[in-house]
Every structure is written in structure tokens, then in C-alpha cells.
Design a protein around this motif. Structure first.
Motif, mmCIF file in Angstrom:
data_model
loop_
_atom_site.group_PDB
_atom_site.id
_atom_site.type_symbol
_atom_site.label_atom_id
_atom_site.label_comp_id
_atom_site.label_asym_id
_atom_site.label_seq_id
_atom_site.Cartn_x
_atom_site.Cartn_y
_atom_site.Cartn_z
ATOM 1 N N ARG A 1 29.431 -34.255 -88.213
ATOM 2 C CA ARG A 1 28.994 -34.891 -86.973
ATOM 3 C C ARG A 1 28.403 -33.823 -86.069
ATOM 4 N N ARG A 2 27.670 -34.330 -85.047
ATOM 5 C CA ARG A 2 27.071 -33.417 -84.083
ATOM 6 C C ARG A 2 28.197 -32.728 -83.308
ATOM 7 N N SER A 3 28.174 -31.406 -83.297
ATOM 8 C CA SER A 3 29.182 -30.639 -82.557
ATOM 9 C C SER A 3 28.710 -30.422 -81.130
ATOM 10 N N GLU A 4 29.609 -30.531 -80.178
ATOM 11 C CA GLU A 4 29.292 -30.359 -78.758
ATOM 12 C C GLU A 4 29.841 -29.042 -78.218
ATOM 13 N N ILE A 5 30.132 -28.114 -79.092
ATOM 14 C CA ILE A 5 30.776 -26.855 -78.692
ATOM 15 C C ILE A 5 29.870 -25.689 -79.048
ATOM 16 N N ILE A 6 29.762 -24.735 -78.130
ATOM 17 C CA ILE A 6 29.081 -23.471 -78.364
ATOM 18 C C ILE A 6 30.126 -22.365 -78.219
ATOM 19 N N THR A 7 30.207 -21.482 -79.232
ATOM 20 C CA THR A 7 31.183 -20.389 -79.214
ATOM 21 C C THR A 7 30.469 -19.081 -78.941
ATOM 22 N N VAL A 8 31.039 -18.285 -77.996
ATOM 23 C CA VAL A 8 30.474 -16.981 -77.658
ATOM 24 C C VAL A 8 31.495 -15.922 -78.065
ATOM 25 N N GLN A 9 31.071 -14.989 -78.918
ATOM 26 C CA GLN A 9 31.971 -13.961 -79.435
ATOM 27 C C GLN A 9 31.364 -12.579 -79.235
ATOM 28 N N GLY A 10 32.223 -11.563 -79.345
ATOM 29 C CA GLY A 10 31.758 -10.186 -79.351
ATOM 30 C C GLY A 10 31.871 -9.516 -78.008
ATOM 31 N N ALA A 11 30.852 -8.734 -77.638
ATOM 32 C CA ALA A 11 30.900 -7.858 -76.468
ATOM 33 C C ALA A 11 30.532 -8.607 -75.204
ATOM 34 N N VAL A 12 31.344 -9.612 -74.865
ATOM 35 C CA VAL A 12 31.228 -10.317 -73.589
ATOM 36 C C VAL A 12 32.563 -10.186 -72.880
ATOM 37 N N LEU A 13 32.539 -10.421 -71.569
ATOM 38 C CA LEU A 13 33.768 -10.205 -70.797
ATOM 39 C C LEU A 13 34.842 -11.221 -71.128
ATOM 40 N N ASN A 14 34.433 -12.457 -71.438
ATOM 41 C CA ASN A 14 35.426 -13.500 -71.703
ATOM 42 C C ASN A 14 34.964 -14.325 -72.897
ATOM 43 N N PRO A 15 35.195 -13.828 -74.138
ATOM 44 C CA PRO A 15 34.809 -14.618 -75.304
ATOM 45 C C PRO A 15 35.475 -15.978 -75.266
ATOM 46 N N ALA A 16 34.684 -17.040 -75.447
ATOM 47 C CA ALA A 16 35.226 -18.384 -75.282
ATOM 48 C C ALA A 16 34.317 -19.377 -75.970
ATOM 49 N N SER A 17 34.807 -20.624 -76.019
ATOM 50 C CA SER A 17 34.009 -21.753 -76.494
ATOM 51 C C SER A 17 33.706 -22.657 -75.308
ATOM 52 N N VAL A 18 32.429 -23.040 -75.153
ATOM 53 C CA VAL A 18 32.005 -23.865 -74.022
ATOM 54 C C VAL A 18 31.256 -25.074 -74.555
ATOM 55 N N SER A 19 31.106 -26.074 -73.734
ATOM 56 C CA SER A 19 30.410 -27.292 -74.143
ATOM 57 C C SER A 19 28.909 -27.050 -74.189
ATOM 58 N N TYR A 20 28.271 -27.804 -75.109
ATOM 59 C CA TYR A 20 26.823 -27.673 -75.264
ATOM 60 C C TYR A 20 26.105 -28.396 -74.136
ATOM 61 N N LYS A 21 25.066 -27.752 -73.607
ATOM 62 C CA LYS A 21 24.227 -28.357 -72.565
ATOM 63 C C LYS A 21 22.786 -28.169 -72.990
ATOM 64 N N ALA A 22 22.072 -29.279 -73.006
ATOM 65 C CA ALA A 22 20.710 -29.263 -73.532
ATOM 66 C C ALA A 22 19.774 -28.368 -72.738
ATOM 67 N N ASP A 23 20.038 -28.234 -71.444
ATOM 68 C CA ASP A 23 19.136 -27.434 -70.622
ATOM 69 C C ASP A 23 19.574 -25.979 -70.508
ATOM 70 N N TYR A 24 20.624 -25.589 -71.240
ATOM 71 C CA TYR A 24 21.101 -24.211 -71.190
ATOM 72 C C TYR A 24 20.337 -23.359 -72.194
ATOM 73 N N SER A 25 20.073 -22.144 -71.762
ATOM 74 C CA SER A 25 19.450 -21.167 -72.653
ATOM 75 C C SER A 25 20.523 -20.181 -73.170
ATOM 76 N N PHE A 26 20.055 -19.232 -73.990
ATOM 77 C CA PHE A 26 20.943 -18.206 -74.539
ATOM 78 C C PHE A 26 21.676 -17.459 -73.429
ATOM 79 N N ASN A 27 20.932 -17.026 -72.393
ATOM 80 C CA ASN A 27 21.538 -16.237 -71.320
ATOM 81 C C ASN A 27 22.526 -17.059 -70.500
ATOM 82 N N ASP A 28 22.267 -18.392 -70.427
ATOM 83 C CA ASP A 28 23.200 -19.229 -69.677
ATOM 84 C C ASP A 28 24.578 -19.230 -70.353
ATOM 85 N N TYR A 29 24.583 -19.288 -71.661
ATOM 86 C CA TYR A 29 25.874 -19.273 -72.359
ATOM 87 C C TYR A 29 26.551 -17.906 -72.242
#
Length: 798
Positions: free
Chosen positions: A687-715
Motif C-alpha cells: 500500500r501507499r506509505s505515508e511515512i518519510i524516514t530521515v537517518q544519519g547526520a541530522v540532529l534528530n533522526p526520525a520518521s515524519v509524515s509525507y507531505k506532497a508539497d515538501y521538498s528534500f530540505n523540508d524533511y
């Protein structure tokens, strides 16, 4: 004072318990009496007095000991006198003779509590273990064993020659027309006291003499005819408790001194307490027992160790002296004997006697001679003692004898090995002196024997070996002379199999058990197929090939390297030769042939793929043709469900995720993403997943909801932004279908990848630079450079 052993310790504890028991009986068994201490004896019934009396006698304590224990607890002489009077009255009324004990009150013998204890018995065995490898004095280990004490057995009949002494306890049982029992203890002045009779002197008498004297006195005291034939009354006198005696051990013992042992103790018992003779200086064969300044017995421990002879292990008496003399002659016997040791030799004994002490020669002993190293007045010398001299050779002090080992060789051995019926070692003797006789003794040649040549390996006089070859066939047929054998000869008869490769044939392909088997003559192709379990279901029996090596030499170089024979075989293993091949009836396999059974062109086992997730009919599907693709299997599964997310479809082959974008698969079935299927492929439509996961060298690695108008930098901002050690130019996106897209950089321009639902954004870390200079190191280098610069400027200005 340490107790002698577990039995003595137990006896001591039981005796202590008896004292406590008697005191409890007198003080607490009868609560009503205890409330009136001055009249407690008067309050006892006759049955209570009888029970008390029986228990007191069974405790093993004498009347004097019981009275002393009672007085120590506050009882008066009046109480004791009343108890005596009550017991006398009860005995008179019941015709119970004084000191009579009920049958259940019999008590066994026990060791005296003041016996000496060997000091090292309390040490663990490991503290006394001798780990040195030097020879020990024979017999010394007898007294090193802490588990052997030579204590006398108390559960034996009283020795008739036992000498009675003070503190012995004697039991007299009278049965028949008159009954009675007396426990008599020998007083320090040597007498025993029977009630209502004068003291009887028994000290220094044997138990048999004491019995006669006691019975004679009992006859005078009222037991008429006691012990006489026809009187109907008999008496039995036995020793119950035994006394302790003191013996003195002097001379070359490990711990000389005075020891207290039981009156049943023997010489070995006392020697063990003293640690035995001193192995360095003491004699194990001249141990004297001195009694009244006279030697009464001389003990030789070798008699006991070698023959278990205890004739001289006599019982000891009080004040006996045991003297261990110095040894006179010690000799060492080492090497191939059963008991290598240092032995003590008495005058008149020979080397044969010493060998007997050592148990005789060992199995591998060289008996022809013994090497002796003997001390002289100035130096040592070697003596060789022949086997004939052993019986008469007289050892001397300090002799060291060594028995050698026989050589690892045989004086009359010949060997035969190889293709004979019974290979092995044989004795070179009359009747077996030649090669032909040896083969006959080995029950002849095998059928596979190679008779053109045989070899003998012979040992020369200088112990080098030489090879002798001969024609075995001619020798067996008598065409050449027989060859005499010598000691150590080794005859080898080769087998024809020893002169060739190991023969085998191989079968491969569509048979049930492909294998390589040993070649057997006259084997056909059908025989080998049957051995391999027959054809598989997919076999093509009408095309069986046999590949054969070209074994015959020919002139020039052949263009072909193998011979190929083809056969058609049906399921019943009936063979038909194909065109250009040998006749099937006469064709037989040869060594190293390889048989190939081909598989039918259209025969294949089922291959399947697994489709699961958001499809109408998930499950396993067989691949029914070689052109079937991913789109075809989706259609066979009924198509996609409405909530299927084809862009996130995961296609795996052999467990590995294949990055593939299937979103255009339905609209463009001919696209390159529509892969051909293989066995065990898997396809997962999520099924379509609504989650975006951010990993690695970020201050707060986390999973956030998908937003169609968000870009890479927004996540990235949703995860708190990059860390200081983030490699921003290397960030990438991992899409759910297995594909990846990285950040693109051109000059000062950076293009971030597109983010789709279910994606994972990964920001790598910068590698740790272990060679990077610290702040202090950088300051130091700058300071050095500044100093060098100033110095250079000064040089230039000059």
C-alpha cells in the motif's frame, strides 16, 4: 588430645551423650519429682527405678561414674543411698541378681579415648605426595598411606593369650540353673570386685587364666558347681572394653617417642603411629621388640609386604620398647624389573634374592647380563654380571644394578607382504629357509599376483639395506634356483593392481543416482544405468552417450581425443545401437568410460514465483513459458487492488532486492522494467506509505509524515537540520522499490533528489580524520613558523 579415628571419635561422643542422658533422667525426666528435690527418689515407682537402672547400665558407665555425675548436678549422698536401697529391694523381690543386664543392654567394645594419633593423618593427601622421580626405599610407602592405620579389629573373639591389665573391663555371663551377669573393671591395683565377694587379682594373667580364677571365686560365693560338667550351670568370661598401653619407639624411626595404643595393638600399629622406619637411615628388616630388657621378637617388614606373613607382628604389652636398627646394606635395582627401588639386603642374601624383592625381570628385560656400578675405595667401577652369576653374586653396600631392555629387533624374523594369502612375520627356522618355502608357509600366491618380478629387501652387515629382484614365476616353476633367506629379509610380491591406476566408470545426467563406481569387467551400459537407479522422469533414453579414452597409440596426432558411442535405450533397459556406434550386443564398458544420459528438450521441473501484497489473488504461480514477465504474473494474480502502490513494488531475486520502478508497467508492458521471471522470484505490491524516514547526520533522526508539497530540505528541517559532521553533498534518498537517488552538485549549485511516499532520506557522516591537528598543535606550528620568519627577516636585513 586428638581422637584416633572415626570410631574412637564416635565412641567418645556416645559416651558423652550417655552422661548427659543419665543427668537428664535424674534431673528432668520426672517433672513431678523435680518439684520436690529432697523426696524425688521416694516418689519413683518400682518400674521407674528398674527403667532407670537398665538405662544407666546400658549407657556403659560404671556406678561410680554415675554417682559422680549425679553429685556434680547437686544430688546428695542421701539421694544416692536411697536409690541404691531401692534397687537392692527390687532385685530381691524380682530375684534379679545384682549387675544383671537385660539382653538389649549389651554394648560392644570401644577404643580408649586417650590413644595417640598420627599427626599427619589430618593433612590432605596432596601435601604428603612425593612427586620426585628418584628411587624410593622399598617398604617406605607402607607407612605413607594415611588410610592405613593397622588398628586392631574390635569385633573378634577375645584372644585367649590376651594379658589382662588395669582399666580392662570383663563381662561374666552365668546361664543355666542359675543366671547372672557381671561387668567387672580391673582396678589400678589389678583386681576386680564381684559384689559380696573379696577382690580377685587378675592383672598379668591371660584372659583364660583370669576366667578360671573368677569362676573359682564365684563357686565360693554361692554358684555351686559353676562350670563343672553335669552341674547345669555354665559361665562365659569375655573382654568388653579394653585398656590403653604405652609403648616406646626408639632408633631410626621417623618420629621416635612414647605412644599410647590399645591393648590389642600390634607392632605394625605402633610403627604406623611413629611414621615407620626412617627411609634414609632405618632398617625395614631388623625391628626388635624389647620386653623386660630382652628381645622377644625381631620383625622383618619384607615378610609382611611380600608374603603377608604376620607371624612376627605380635601384640604389644605395656612399656614394650620397639627399636629400629640402622640399615647395613642398601642397593639400588633399576631398569626393566617390576618394582624398581632401593632394597635392604641382609647377610647371606644374593642378587637373586634382590631380584625376588623387585618382582623379577620385566617382560622386555635383557636377561643375558646386568650392569653393576660399584663403589671402590677411590672411585667407581663397572661390573657385568652374567645370567649364570646372578644366583651366587653377593651384593655390597652402595651397589647400583641396572637391567637393560632387549633390542627392538628380531634374531630370526623374515617378512612377506603383498599378493600372498597370509602376509606377515615368520620365523627363519629349519623348513623355512628359502623364498619358495616362505611362499608355501604363507599359503601360496593370490590370483592377482604379478609373477614377473618380486623383491627382497635385505639388511647388510653394516646395516645398510639392499634390493634383490628376481622373476617370481620362474622361481615358483623351478626354472631358476631357489633363493636362501637371511634374518630380517622382507619379501614383497606385487599385485597387478599395484601396477596400474584404479579402474572406475562414471555415469552422469538424468539418472537417479549419478555416481563413480569401481570398474567391473563385462559391465554393459544397461548394467551401469541399473546400478545408478534407472532413468529420471525427464531422461531422454533414446540418446545415451559413452565417452571413451583413446588408449591405443597411433602414428601422428589424432584430431579426435575421445571415442563417442551412442545408444538408444528404452525404459526396460533394452539397448539399440545408433548409427556409427558399436554393436549393442557386444559393447562392454572399459575403465574410465563416462556414460551421459541426456534430459528431454521439453522436460522441466516446475518453476514458480510468489506474488503477495495488494493483488487480487496473492500466492505462488508457476512459470508456464520462458517469455513470462512481471506484468504477466500480475495479470494472472487478478490485477492490482485499488489501494496498491505500484511505485513502491519490491521485486526480489534469490533474496536480493532488485531496484525497479514498476509504476509504468501497466501502461507500457514492453518497458525495460518488465523483467523476465525466474524460479523463486518474489513480488510484493505494498500500500501507499505515508511515512518519510530521515537517518544519519541530522540532529534528530526520525520518521515524519509525507507531505506532497515538501521538498528534500523540508524533511531535513523536520529532523532538526544537518549536524556539523554531515556530508550534505552526499545525501541520498532510498525509495521503497529499492532504487536510490543522490544529491547532484555542479559548481556552486546543488540539486536535491525528489522524495516519494515511503522513502528514506540518508545523510552520511564525515569520516573521522585521525590525522587532524588539534588546536594546541596548530598554535604551536604557527608560533614556530612566526619565529622562523622573524629569524629569516633579520638575516636578510643584515
Amino acid at each position: 588430645m586428638f581422637l584416633k579415628d572415626k570410631l574412637s571419635r564416635f565412641t567418645h561422643q556416645i559416651r558423652s551423650c550417655h552422661v548427659v542422658f543419665i543427668l537428664l533422667v535424674l534431673t528432668g525426666s520426672y517433672q513431678a519429682i523435680a518439684q520436690q528435690p529432697r523426696s524425688r527418689v521416694d516418689q519413683l515407682s518400682d518400674e521407674d527405678v528398674q527403667n532407670f537402672y537398665r538405662k544407666a547400665q546400658a549407657s556403659g558407665l560404671s556406678e561410680v561414674q554415675i554417682e559422680q555425675a549425679a553429685m556434680s548436678q547437686g544430688y546428695t549422698l542421701d539421694d544416692i543411698a536411697k536409690m541404691r536401697k531401692r534397687m537392692a529391694q527390687i532385685r530381691t523381690l524380682t530375684s534379679l541378681p545384682q549387675n544383671n543386664l537385660p539382653p538389649e543392654s549389651f554394648k560392644g567394645r570401644s577404643f580408649p579415648s586417650d590413644l595417640s594419633v598420627r599427626r599427619d593423618t589430618l593433612l590432605p593427601d596432596t601435601m604428603r605426595r612425593d612427586t620426585s622421580r628418584k628411587l624410593k626405599v622399598f617398604g617406605a610407602s607402607l607407612f605413607e598411606n594415611a588410610k592405613m592405620s593397622f588398628e586392631p579389629n574390635l569385633r573378634i573373639a577375645t584372644p585367649r593369650n590376651y594379658v589382662v591389665g588395669p582399666d580392662d573391663e570383663i563381662k561374666v555371663d552365668i546361664s543355666g540353673a542359675s543366671t547372672g551377669a557381671f561387668d567387672l573393671k580391673v582396678s589400678p591395683d589389678g583386681t576386680v570386685k564381684v559384689p559380696d565377694l573379696a577382690p580377685i587379682f587378675v592383672s598379668g594373667l591371660t584372659i583364660e587364666q583370669a576366667e578360671q580364677r573368677i569362676i573359682a571365686r564365684l563357686r565360693q560365693g554361692g554358684y555351686q558347681g559353676l562350670g563343672k560338667a553335669g552341674s547345669g550351670t555354665s559361665a562365659n568370661v569375655s573382654l568388653t572394653n579394653i585398656r590403653s598401653i604405652r609403648v616406646i619407639l626408639v632408633g631410626e624411626v621417623v618420629r621416635p617417642g612414647t605412644y599410647t595404643i590399645s591393648s590389642l595393638g600390634s607392632v605394625l600399629n605402633a610403627l604406623y603411629l611413629a611414621g615407620g622406619p626412617n627411609p634414609e637411615t632405618g632398617s625395614f628388616r631388623k625391628i626388635q621388640v624389647i620386653r623386660g630388657n630382652r628381645v622377644v621378637r625381631t620383625l622383618d617388614l619384607y615378610d609382611f609386604i611380600l608374603r603377608a606373613d604376620q607371624r612376627d607382628n605380635i601384640p604389644l604389652r605395656d612399656q614394650d620398647v620397639i627399636r629400629v636398627a640402622d640399615y647395613e646394606t642398601h642397593v639400588e635395582l633399576n631398569g626393566q624389573v617390576r618394582r624398581p627401588a632401593i632394597f635392604e639386603v641382609l647377610p647371606g642374601e644374593t642378587l637373586k634374592t634382590v631380584l625376588g624383592f623387585a618382582g623379577g625381570f620385566g617382560e622386555d628385560a635383557y636377561r643375558a647380563s646386568i650392569t653393576l656400578r660399584r663403589n671402590t675405595a677411590r672411585e667407581r667401577r663397572i661390573v657385568t654380571i652374567t645370567e649364570e652369576q646372578i644366583a651366587t653374586f653377593v651384593p655390597k653396600a652402595g651397589d647400583k644394578y641396572n637391567v637393560g631392555k632387549i633390542l627392538e629387533r628380531y634374531e630370526n624374523r623374515v617378512q612377506i607382504a603383498g599378493a600372498v594369502m597370509r602376509p606377515g612375520d615368520y620365523a627363519l627356522e629349519p623348513g623355512l629357509e628359502t623364498v619358495k618355502q616362505l611362499i608355501t608357509r604363507a599359503e601360496g600366491l593370490r590370483k592377482d599376483a604379478f609373477t614377473n618380478r618380486a623383491t627382497i629387501i635385505r639388511e647388510r652387515a653394516d646395516m645398510d639395506r639392499e634390493n634383490l629382484s628376481f622373476d617370481l614365476g620362474k622361481l615358483v616353476r623351478g626354472e631358476v634356483a631357489d633363493i636362501p633367506l637371511q634374518s630380517q629379509d622382507s619379501l614383497t610380491v606385487l599385485s597387478i593392481r599395484d601396477l596400474r591406476e584404479a579402474y572406475y566408470v562414471t555415469i552422469e545426467g538424468a539418472v537417479n543416482r549419478p555416481d563413480t563406481v569401481e570398474f567391473v569387467a563385462n559391465m554393459s551400459v544397461a548394467d551401469l544405468i541399473a546400478h545408478a537407479g534407472g532413468f529420471q522422469e525427464g531422461a531422454k533414453p533414446n540418446l545415451v552417450e559413452v565417452a571413451r579414452r583413446i588408449r591405443q597409440d597411433s602414428v601422428g596426432v589424432r584430431t579426435t581425443t575421445q571415442e563417442i558411442h551412442r545408444f538408444s535405450i528404452d525404459r526396460n533397459l533394452k539397448i539399440t545401437a545408433m548409427e556409427g556406434s558399436a554393436d549393442n550386443a557386444s559393447f562392454r564398458l572399459q575403465p574410465f568410460d563416462i556414460v551421459y544420459v541426456r534430459t528431454s528438450i521439453n522436460y522441466e521441473e516446475q518453476r514458480q514465483v510468489n506474488v503477495y501484497g495488494e493483488v487480487m489473488q496473492p500466492g505462488n504461480y508457476v512459470i508456464y513459458n520462458r517469455q513470462e514477465r512481471i506484468g504477466d504474473i500480475i495479470q494472472r494474480a487478478g490485477g492490482l487492488k485499488p489501494e496498491a502502490y505500484l511505485a513502491g513494488a519490491q521485486f526480489k531475486r534469490k533474496g536480493q532486492l532488485i531496484g525497479n520502478d514498476l509504476r509504468n508497467l501497466i501502461a507500457d508492458p514492453g518497458g525495460e522494467e518488465n523483467l523476465l521471471l525466474q524460479d523463486e522470484d518474489t513480488l510484493f505490491i505494498p500500500r501507499r506509505s505515508e511515512i518519510i524516514t530521515v537517518q544519519g547526520a541530522v540532529l534528530n533522526p526520525a520518521s515524519v509524515s509525507y507531505k506532497a508539497d515538501y521538498s528534500f530540505n523540508d524533511y531535513i528541517s523536520e529532523a532538526g537540520g544537518f549536524t556539523d559532521n554531515a556530508r550534505q553533498r552526499k545525501a541520498y534518498v532510498n525509495y521503497p522499490n529499492g532504487r536510490k537517488d543522490r544529491t547532484h552538485n555542479f559548481l556552486f549549485f546543488t540539486s536535491r533528489p525528489h522524495v516519494e511516499p515511503g522513502s528514506t532520506i540518508v545523510v552520511p557522516f564525515k569520516p573521522i580524520d585521525s590525522n587532524r591537528l588539534s588546536s594546541a598543535e596548530r598554535i604551536g606550528i604557527l608560533s614556530l613558523l612566526a619565529t622562523v620568519s622573524i629569524a629569516l627577516i633579520n638575516v636578510i636585513l643584515r
